[in-house]
Design an enzyme around this catalytic site. Structure first.
Site, PDB file in Angstrom:
ATOM      1  N   PHE A 119       0.844  -1.190   0.000  1.00  0.00           N
ATOM      2  CA  PHE A 119       0.000   0.000   0.000  1.00  0.00           C
ATOM      3  C   PHE A 119       0.880   1.241   0.000  1.00  0.00           C
ATOM      4  CE2 PHE A 119      -3.781   2.407   0.700  1.00  0.00           C
ATOM      5  CZ  PHE A 119      -4.809   1.537   0.405  1.00  0.00           C
ATOM      6  N   GLN A 240      -8.514  14.979   4.205  1.00  0.00           N
ATOM      7  CA  GLN A 240      -7.893  14.313   3.050  1.00  0.00           C
ATOM      8  C   GLN A 240      -8.879  14.267   1.883  1.00  0.00           C
ATOM      9  OE1 GLN A 240      -6.686   9.971   3.097  1.00  0.00           O
ATOM     10  NE2 GLN A 240      -4.690  10.955   2.976  1.00  0.00           N
ATOM     11  N   HIS A 242      -9.628  12.803  -1.963  1.00  0.00           N
ATOM     12  CA  HIS A 242      -9.273  11.790  -2.956  1.00  0.00           C
ATOM     13  C   HIS A 242      -9.425  12.439  -4.328  1.00  0.00           C
ATOM     14  CE1 HIS A 242      -9.212   8.147  -5.294  1.00  0.00           C
ATOM     15  NE2 HIS A 242      -8.891   7.458  -4.214  1.00  0.00           N
ATOM     16  N   LEU A 252     -16.305   7.068  -5.109  1.00  0.00           N
ATOM     17  CA  LEU A 252     -14.884   6.930  -5.430  1.00  0.00           C
ATOM     18  C   LEU A 252     -14.624   6.133  -6.701  1.00  0.00           C
ATOM     19  CD1 LEU A 252     -12.645   6.020  -2.378  1.00  0.00           C
ATOM     20  CD2 LEU A 252     -12.536   7.970  -3.896  1.00  0.00           C
ATOM     21  N   GLU A 255      -7.878   4.474  -7.385  1.00  0.00           N
ATOM     22  CA  GLU A 255      -6.607   4.878  -7.985  1.00  0.00           C
ATOM     23  C   GLU A 255      -6.123   3.851  -9.013  1.00  0.00           C
ATOM     24  OE1 GLU A 255      -5.528   5.634  -4.181  1.00  0.00           O
ATOM     25  OE2 GLU A 255      -4.930   7.712  -4.504  1.00  0.00           O
ATOM     26  N   ARG A 286      -1.639  11.552  -3.989  1.00  0.00           N
ATOM     27  CA  ARG A 286      -2.996  12.104  -3.955  1.00  0.00           C
ATOM     28  C   ARG A 286      -3.030  13.619  -3.846  1.00  0.00           C
ATOM     29  NH1 ARG A 286      -6.460   8.164   0.154  1.00  0.00           N
ATOM     30  NH2 ARG A 286      -6.539   6.405  -1.268  1.00  0.00           N
ATOM     31  N   HIS A 353     -12.637  13.002   1.753  1.00  0.00           N
ATOM     32  CA  HIS A 353     -12.586  11.568   2.026  1.00  0.00           C
ATOM     33  C   HIS A 353     -12.427  11.243   3.512  1.00  0.00           C
ATOM     34  CE1 HIS A 353     -12.017   7.410   1.051  1.00  0.00           C
ATOM     35  NE2 HIS A 353     -10.737   7.380   1.367  1.00  0.00           N
ATOM     36  N   ARG A 398      -3.312  11.514   6.482  1.00  0.00           N
ATOM     37  CA  ARG A 398      -3.359  10.109   6.912  1.00  0.00           C
ATOM     38  C   ARG A 398      -2.736   9.192   5.865  1.00  0.00           C
ATOM     39  NH1 ARG A 398      -6.729   5.896   5.804  1.00  0.00           N
ATOM     40  NH2 ARG A 398      -8.200   7.212   4.666  1.00  0.00           N
TER      41      ARG A 398
END
Lengths: 587, 86
Positions: A119, A240, A242, A252, A255, A286, A353, A398
């Protein structure tokens, strides 16, 4: 007016991952614990989490909590408290193993250990190379977590109050928290939940923005209640975004679409990311992509009649790739954008987000506020965990997978803190004689309002104001005018009117009370953002493009009373590790 | 004002359309506005039953990635799958 009262050892507001992890700790300790939730627990927004739980188990190769800690601090742009981050990363493996023992159906390796995915932002050896750290259950990690925790809570005799909405915190003259008032939606009756300890796990307030990936239930109820009770809200300028939420809907687009070769276009058909990030282009991080999109729109190169969105092109990938490698994307684009991405680009905008700020806590999950010269004085009897809390482990930004880690670690830790507090403080303290009056006055005001404002219209104006004035990329003139506008919206919110005054299952009343919570968060966000004269993590200002550690390495505290701001230092001293000194953040 | 729905069944349904997934919030809200009141009592009951499903399962059904073995549910899902949101 005396309200009917129920007594519990602990009352928890919110039944998502954090609330149910905390309630489990308490119920298994034999305590009488009530959990209040607006919706059935397994329908909490935790269900939307797909990415996984970050924990340095080292099942896929060497890993260490210290490396996870470094990644989290760097991701936070050094605004995270290093003691809380050390606690998070050290406790994460244990939290995952506990959940495994509760029956969570994690994906597995051939040797039976929990499989871990790669990730973004997670690395081995302080940024050297990527590491596989995310523990998941296919793309349904949040769903599996909620079901596991719910079943375990039922076994432990946790008392769930479903379709109940908490209204206000009850504090006595010393400031100790003694429970909440709450409304049963079925009857419209308001009760006092008299508790020796009160824990908020109400999630985020992403619905303050027009473009939000958050479900409709995310109305910041805990933040509104805390603010009205005089508790400050911490770091509310940090949200945050997105880059690719469907314009107008918020849903969403993963990605993965850009990973497979999709790219962004402005209204002139220009692949503009080549100008902003010549090497990484559409695969830059992002915040970089979101900022570039916001700049294109601000400078008039947005697509569509209103020039208000960007186009995500993937038709060149062909039907086969889209169907095989990007399952579900075509359905989402057709349903929510009315386009078939096999032929036409998807309209997208940077979309709110996740809320990094919240009710200030220490790493024990105890709510803290400035008092007697100490910025982190514990508020007795009051706890918070999950997205509604600010420990602060996410700081200004985050890291992916750390939201579920946060729920588990701080849900458990706050539960343990409550258990300790209850041992040291036996018995219920008396309620103040006016407990409940404030909530009843709020409801009486709403019911008695004539010639007032529409809840829908005031809510829409709030969302438009936040979107236009305090979005992903922030401009000084827009912030200044935004503060005035949102304060005017907040004045209108004091005069909301509902036509239907009936008590039984009156959803109009619930939505009006939710707006009361959202508006506190919206004002806190705009005022905090206007004041912070730097760019750090998710707070990106056109007029102060760089991070300023000399003046702004500090947490914001917003008070509802007079919309006043205060600040407190970031804790740079970990529990045992050495301090990670702030450095330039580059990937 | 007079209340045409004294036991608030529509309000209950409306509230139970509040989900953990935004995708479902949007589709179900649009469905309620557009056609819920035109459903027969039996169809309304079927809809209410669907709302009892887990969010991820319901989204798979609504987006057409899975199907219900129950004929009445599948017929209603067919309508839900055609709900436009824009």
């Amino acid at each position: 007016m005396a309200l009917p009262t129920r007594k519990f050892d602990a009352v928890i507001v919110g039944a998502g991952g954090a609330g149910m992890r905390a309630s489990l700790q308490l119920a298994e300790a034999g305590l009488k614990v009530a959990v209040l939730s607006k919706v059935f627990p397994t329908r909490s927004h935790t269900v939307a989490a797909q990415g996984g739980i970050g924990a340095a188990l080292g099942n896929m190769g060497e890993d260490s909590w210290l490396w996870h800690m470094y990644d989290t601090i760097k991701g936070s742009d050094y605004l995270g408290d290093q003691d809380a981050i050390e606690f998070l990363c050290r406790m994460a493996p244990q939290a995952v193993i506990e959940l495994e023992h509760f029956g969570m159906p994690f994906d597995r390796n051939e040797d039976g250990t929990v499989y871990q995915r790669p990730f973004g932002g997670h690395s081995q050896n302080f940024g050297e190379r990527p590491v596989q750290r995310s523990c998941c259950a296919a793309d349904r990690t949040g769903h599996a977590m909620l079901h596991t925790l719910y079943q375990r809570n039922v076994r432990a005799n946790t008392l769930f109050f479903v379709e109940w909405m908490a209204l206000d915190l009850i504090r006595d003259a010393s400031g100790q928290v003694l429970g909440v008032t709450a409304m049963e939606m079925e009857t419209g009756e308001v009760w006092i939940f008299h508790a020796r300890a009160t824990l908020f796990a109400t999630g985020g307030a992403g619905r303050i923005y027009s473009a939000s990936t958050n479900a409709f239930i995310n109305t910041g109820d805990g933040l509104g209640m805390a603010a009205r009770a005089g508790i400050p809200l911490e770091d509310m300028e940090f949200w945050q975004f997105h880059p690719t939420g469907v314009a107008g809907a918020g849903v969403l687009i993963t990605e993965g679409v850009r990973g497979e070769g999709g790219y962004l276009l402005n209204k002139d058909g220009e692949r503009f990311m080549e100008r902003y990030a010549p090497t990484m282009k559409d695969l830059a991080s992002r915040d970089v992509v979101s900022r570039a999109m916001a700049t294109e729109i601000k400078e008039g190169r947005g697509a569509g009649k209103e020039a208000d969105h960007i186009l995500l092109k993937l038709d060149h990938l062909g039907l086969d790739v889209i169907e095989k490698r990007l399952p579900g994307i075509r359905e989402i684009a057709k349903k929510f954008a009315n386009v078939d991405p096999v032929k036409d680009p998807i309209p997208v905008v940077p979309t709110c987000h996740y809320q990094m700020g919240g009710v200030p806590t220490n790493y024990h999950g105890e709510v803290v506020a400035p008092a007697n010269g100490n910025p982190n004085t514990v508020v007795p009897g009051f706890y918070a965990a999950g997205e509604c809390a600010c420990a602060s482990v996410h700081g200004a930004n985050r890291l992916g997978t750390n939201s579920l880690t946060d729920l588990l670690v701080f849900g458990r830790a706050s539960g343990e803190s409550v258990i300790r507090f209850l041992k040291e403080n036996p018995g219920h303290k008396d309620l103040p004689v006016d407990a409940g009056d404030y909530s009843m006055q709020r409801i009486a005001r709403l019911d008695g309002q004539t010639g007032g404002e529409s809840v829908f219209e005031v809510g829409a104006e709030m969302r438009r104001t936040m979107q236009a004035h305090c979005g992903v990329f922030r401009f000084p003139d827009m912030l200044q005018s935004g503060v005035q506008k949102i304060k005017a919206v907040a004045e209108r919110a004091k005069r909301t009117e509902i036509k239907d005054k009936s008590k039984t299952f009156n959803t109009a009343r619930v939505e009006a009370l939710e707006l009361d919570n959202l508006i506190e968060v919206a004002v806190a966000t705009l005022v905090s953002a206007d004041a912070r004269q730097e760019s750090r993590g998710a707070h990106d200002r056109a007029d102060f493009a760089k991070r300023d550690d000399v003046n702004w390495l500090k947490h914001t505290l917003w008070y509802r009373d007079g919309s006043r701001l205060d600040y407190k230092p970031v804790n740079l001293k970990p529990m045992t590790a050495q301090t990670f000194e702030p450095k330039v953040r580059s990937y | 004002m007079t209340n045409p729905d004294p036991d608030r069944s529509l309000d209950r349904i409306r509230w139970r359309c509040r989900r953990g997934l935004l995708e479902l919030d949007l589709i179900l809200a649009r469905f309620l506005e557009g056609g819920f009141e035109r459903l027969t009592p039996a169809q309304q009951e079927t809809f209410s039953g669907l709302l009892g499903r887990a969010d991820t399962d319901l989204w798979d059904l609504v987006s057409g990635r899975s199907h219900s073995a129950d004929q009445a549910e599948e017929a209603l899902l067919d309508t839900l799958r055609r709900v436009g949101t824009v």
